[in-house]
Scaffold this active site. Structure first.
Site, PDB file in Angstrom:
ATOM      1  N   HIS A 257       0.851  -1.195   0.000  1.00  0.00           N
ATOM      2  CA  HIS A 257       0.000   0.000   0.000  1.00  0.00           C
ATOM      3  C   HIS A 257       0.875   1.229   0.000  1.00  0.00           C
ATOM      4  O   HIS A 257       1.951   1.221   0.596  1.00  0.00           O
ATOM      5  CB  HIS A 257      -0.918   0.021   1.239  1.00  0.00           C
ATOM      6  CG  HIS A 257      -2.067   0.950   1.086  1.00  0.00           C
ATOM      7  ND1 HIS A 257      -1.996   2.268   1.487  1.00  0.00           N
ATOM      8  CD2 HIS A 257      -3.291   0.771   0.548  1.00  0.00           C
ATOM      9  CE1 HIS A 257      -3.154   2.848   1.208  1.00  0.00           C
ATOM     10  NE2 HIS A 257      -3.946   1.976   0.630  1.00  0.00           N
ATOM     11  N   GLU A 310      -7.778  -5.454   0.041  1.00  0.00           N
ATOM     12  CA  GLU A 310      -8.348  -6.298  -1.024  1.00  0.00           C
ATOM     13  C   GLU A 310      -8.253  -7.784  -0.723  1.00  0.00           C
ATOM     14  O   GLU A 310      -9.048  -8.570  -1.221  1.00  0.00           O
ATOM     15  CB  GLU A 310      -7.642  -6.026  -2.361  1.00  0.00           C
ATOM     16  CG  GLU A 310      -7.588  -4.581  -2.775  1.00  0.00           C
ATOM     17  CD  GLU A 310      -8.919  -4.046  -3.247  1.00  0.00           C
ATOM     18  OE1 GLU A 310      -9.943  -4.729  -3.038  1.00  0.00           O
ATOM     19  OE2 GLU A 310      -8.948  -2.952  -3.799  1.00  0.00           O
TER      20      GLU A 310
HETATM   21  C1  LIG Z   1      -0.743  -1.035  -3.918  1.00  0.00           C
HETATM   22  C2  LIG Z   1       0.511  -0.767  -4.751  1.00  0.00           C
HETATM   23  C3  LIG Z   1       0.100  -0.256  -6.147  1.00  0.00           C
HETATM   24  C4  LIG Z   1       1.327   0.332  -4.048  1.00  0.00           C
HETATM   25  O1  LIG Z   1       2.369   0.698  -4.913  1.00  0.00           O
HETATM   26  P1  LIG Z   1       3.623   1.573  -4.450  1.00  0.00           P
HETATM   27  O2  LIG Z   1       3.231   2.546  -3.415  1.00  0.00           O
HETATM   28  O3  LIG Z   1       4.251   2.110  -5.679  1.00  0.00           O
HETATM   29  O4  LIG Z   1       4.517   0.418  -3.824  1.00  0.00           O
HETATM   30  P2  LIG Z   1       5.919   0.577  -3.010  1.00  0.00           P
HETATM   31  O5  LIG Z   1       6.611   1.818  -3.429  1.00  0.00           O
HETATM   32  O6  LIG Z   1       5.628   0.383  -1.564  1.00  0.00           O
HETATM   33  O7  LIG Z   1       6.725  -0.686  -3.539  1.00  0.00           O
HETATM   34  C5  LIG Z   1       8.033  -0.921  -3.069  1.00  0.00           C
HETATM   35  C6  LIG Z   1       8.563  -2.195  -3.674  1.00  0.00           C
HETATM   36  O8  LIG Z   1       7.757  -3.309  -3.245  1.00  0.00           O
HETATM   37  C7  LIG Z   1       7.243  -4.002  -4.358  1.00  0.00           C
HETATM   38  N1  LIG Z   1       5.875  -4.401  -4.097  1.00  0.00           N
HETATM   39  C8  LIG Z   1       4.892  -3.632  -3.621  1.00  0.00           C
HETATM   40  N2  LIG Z   1       3.753  -4.350  -3.536  1.00  0.00           N
HETATM   41  C9  LIG Z   1       4.051  -5.587  -3.979  1.00  0.00           C
HETATM   42  C10 LIG Z   1       3.273  -6.777  -4.157  1.00  0.00           C
HETATM   43  N3  LIG Z   1       1.992  -6.789  -3.866  1.00  0.00           N
HETATM   44  N4  LIG Z   1       3.894  -7.870  -4.627  1.00  0.00           N
HETATM   45  C11 LIG Z   1       5.201  -7.849  -4.921  1.00  0.00           C
HETATM   46  N5  LIG Z   1       5.987  -6.754  -4.810  1.00  0.00           N
HETATM   47  C12 LIG Z   1       5.403  -5.638  -4.334  1.00  0.00           C
HETATM   48  C13 LIG Z   1       7.285  -2.974  -5.484  1.00  0.00           C
HETATM   49  O9  LIG Z   1       7.296  -3.616  -6.757  1.00  0.00           O
HETATM   50  C14 LIG Z   1       8.548  -2.234  -5.196  1.00  0.00           C
HETATM   51  O10 LIG Z   1       9.654  -3.019  -5.572  1.00  0.00           O
HETATM   52  P3  LIG Z   1      10.738  -2.545  -6.690  1.00  0.00           P
HETATM   53  O11 LIG Z   1      11.126  -1.157  -6.273  1.00  0.00           O
HETATM   54  O12 LIG Z   1      11.803  -3.568  -6.567  1.00  0.00           O
HETATM   55  O13 LIG Z   1       9.985  -2.577  -7.967  1.00  0.00           O
HETATM   56  C15 LIG Z   1       1.338  -2.046  -4.884  1.00  0.00           C
HETATM   57  O14 LIG Z   1       1.709  -2.483  -3.593  1.00  0.00           O
HETATM   58  C16 LIG Z   1       0.627  -3.152  -5.637  1.00  0.00           C
HETATM   59  O15 LIG Z   1       0.621  -3.150  -6.872  1.00  0.00           O
HETATM   60  N6  LIG Z   1       0.050  -4.161  -4.910  1.00  0.00           N
HETATM   61  C17 LIG Z   1      -0.605  -5.286  -5.554  1.00  0.00           C
HETATM   62  C18 LIG Z   1      -1.985  -4.910  -6.092  1.00  0.00           C
HETATM   63  C19 LIG Z   1      -2.982  -4.623  -5.009  1.00  0.00           C
HETATM   64  O16 LIG Z   1      -3.096  -5.336  -4.011  1.00  0.00           O
HETATM   65  N7  LIG Z   1      -3.746  -3.531  -5.206  1.00  0.00           N
HETATM   66  C20 LIG Z   1      -4.762  -3.077  -4.270  1.00  0.00           C
HETATM   67  C21 LIG Z   1      -4.333  -1.857  -3.574  1.00  0.00           C
HETATM   68  S1  LIG Z   1      -5.415  -1.436  -2.221  1.00  0.00           S
END
Ligand SMILES: CC(C)(COP(=O)(O)OP(=O)(O)OC[C@H]1O[C@@H](n2cnc3c(N)ncnc32)[C@H](O)[C@@H]1OP(=O)(O)O)[C@@H](O)C(=O)NCCC(=O)NCCS
Length: 374
Positions: A257, A310
């Protein structure tokens, strides 16, 4: 041209508005609606009470709640144009696209009307009708008339199934709708506020917000949670499968998140509901959760990741009996209350949202005439 403006990708940490509607406290795992902590609202309040709270800034008394419930119940029917639009869509249309299209048609008569609470009520009332009517049409079943004696959650299930839902299902859906009704400056709410800031109408804001919610990085994740669990299959195979997923750079749906660094308070409540209502999902889910959090920690120990709303939403919505294509539109059915509250707030204190971009293209240059280009 080089970049040096202080641009932050994804606008992380950028404060884009002031709001009294909700507070997401990511460090302490708190979600607050108009001063009330979500845990105090989730299982005691009806969705209608919470919608009133978001729109009016205070809880309703009995007479006000009855008036709101009546107003919602009497605006569930779709306009003739919206009915035609719904019938014109191919049966295999994604329900989120159905919602985006039919909400748009349902709102055409309002043109550039200034957003008001009655308009917010009418839009909120229409979401379950649109979804239930399309669901039944796709199955070749007759539409079910709404029942004015049923509340918002109960009527949604009644219009889907054609029979009154059990109190347990109604209570679970109501809690889900309360939990998901608002969440600070998330992407779809931001979209709605940007549109409202141009003095556009409520329908346009809602249609934009639905489009933003649809993506898997926002509200589109819960059906993908079910699909991932199906692929993982059994608890004993989970770790191998999930490590392979990360080798393929696939994300774990329902984890991570932008704001929460600790357990999402909504996820905590949904996890407990899932344990009670959907043991099959829960048993595999807790194992997958434990492995996902371990792998995410190994990969980025500096950036604590947790389970988001989710993951266990998927288990709860499945137990309620909704098909997985209806998970995200049901999220929209909750969030429309928050979107419209934000639109009202934006309209009341408006300044057009018009940020800047930082140009990183080529230095100014002369165009080569077409005949001379190779
Ligand atoms: C929610 C989300 C978009 C947040 O994105 P964000 O703020 O850009 O994420 P962060 O900056 O905290 O990510 C840091 C690292 O963790 C990784 N990461 C974050 N969530 C992850 C997940 N669910 N699975 C695997 N890796 C994940 C990112 O790819 C990033 O790694 P990298 O820099 O090596 O590419 C992202 O966590 C995600 O796509 N989650 C999965 C989809 C989901 O559950 N969506 C519903 C949201 S309520």
């Amino acid at each position: 041209v080089t970049a040096n403006s202080g641009y932050v990708p994804g606008l992380e940490g950028v404060v884009a508005s002031q709001t009294a509607i909700s507070m997401v406290d990511g460090q302490n795992g708190r979600l607050v609606y108009q001063g009330y902590v979500i845990a105090d609202l989730a299982e005691q309040m009806s969705f209608e009470e919470v919608a009133f709270l978001l729109w009016e800034g205070r809880l309703p008394n009995r007479a006000e709640l009855d008036a709101l419930s009546l107003e919602l119940a009497s605006h569930r029917a779709l306009s003739q144009a919206a009915n035609f639009a719904l019938d014109a869509l191919p049966p295999d249309t994604d329900p989120m696209d159905v919602l985006r299209s039919v909400v748009s048609v349902q709102g055409v008569e309002h043109r550039l009307a200034k957003p008001t609470i009655p308009l917010a009520i009418h839009a909120t009332a229409s979401f379950p009708t649109i979804l239930a009517m399309f669901y039944r049409r796709r199955l070749g079943l007759e539409p079910i008339k709404s029942r004015a004696d049923l509340g918002h959650a109960a009527n949604y299930l009644h219009m889907m199934d054609g029979k009154e839902a059990s109190p347990e299902r109604v209570q679970a859906l109501n809690t889900y709708l309360v939990l998901l009704a608002d969440h600070g400056m998330n992407a779809s709410t931001f979209t709605a506020r940007v549109i409202a800031s141009t003095e556009s109408d409520l329908t346009s804001s809602l249609v934009g917000a639905i489009g933003a919610l649809k993506g898997p990085a926002h509200g589109g994740a819960p059906s993908a949670v079910i699909e991932q669990l199906e692929l993982i299959g059994a608890a004993d195979d989970a770790e191998t499968y999930m490590r392979d997923m990360r080798k393929r750079k696939e994300k774990f749906m329902g984890f991570g998140h932008r704001v929460y660094r600790v357990y999402d308070p909504r996820a905590k409540i949904l996890k407990e509901m899932c344990r009670r209502m959907n043991p099959k999902f829960y048993d595999l889910g807790v194992r997958v959760e434990e492995i996902a959090l371990r792998i995410l920690h190994e990969e980025h120990p500096e950036r604590p990741q947790s389970t988001n709303v989710e993951f266990y939403s998927a288990g709860v919505l499945q137990a309620i009996g909704l098909p997985k294509e209806y998970f995200t539109p049901t999220f929209a059915t909750a969030r429309v209350a928050g979107w419209s509250a934000h639109v009202l707030e934006q309209a009341a204190h408006n300044r057009i949202i018009r940020p800047q971009s930082e140009y990183i293209g080529p230095e100014p240059r002369k165009p080569v005439p077409l005949a001379e280009r190779g």
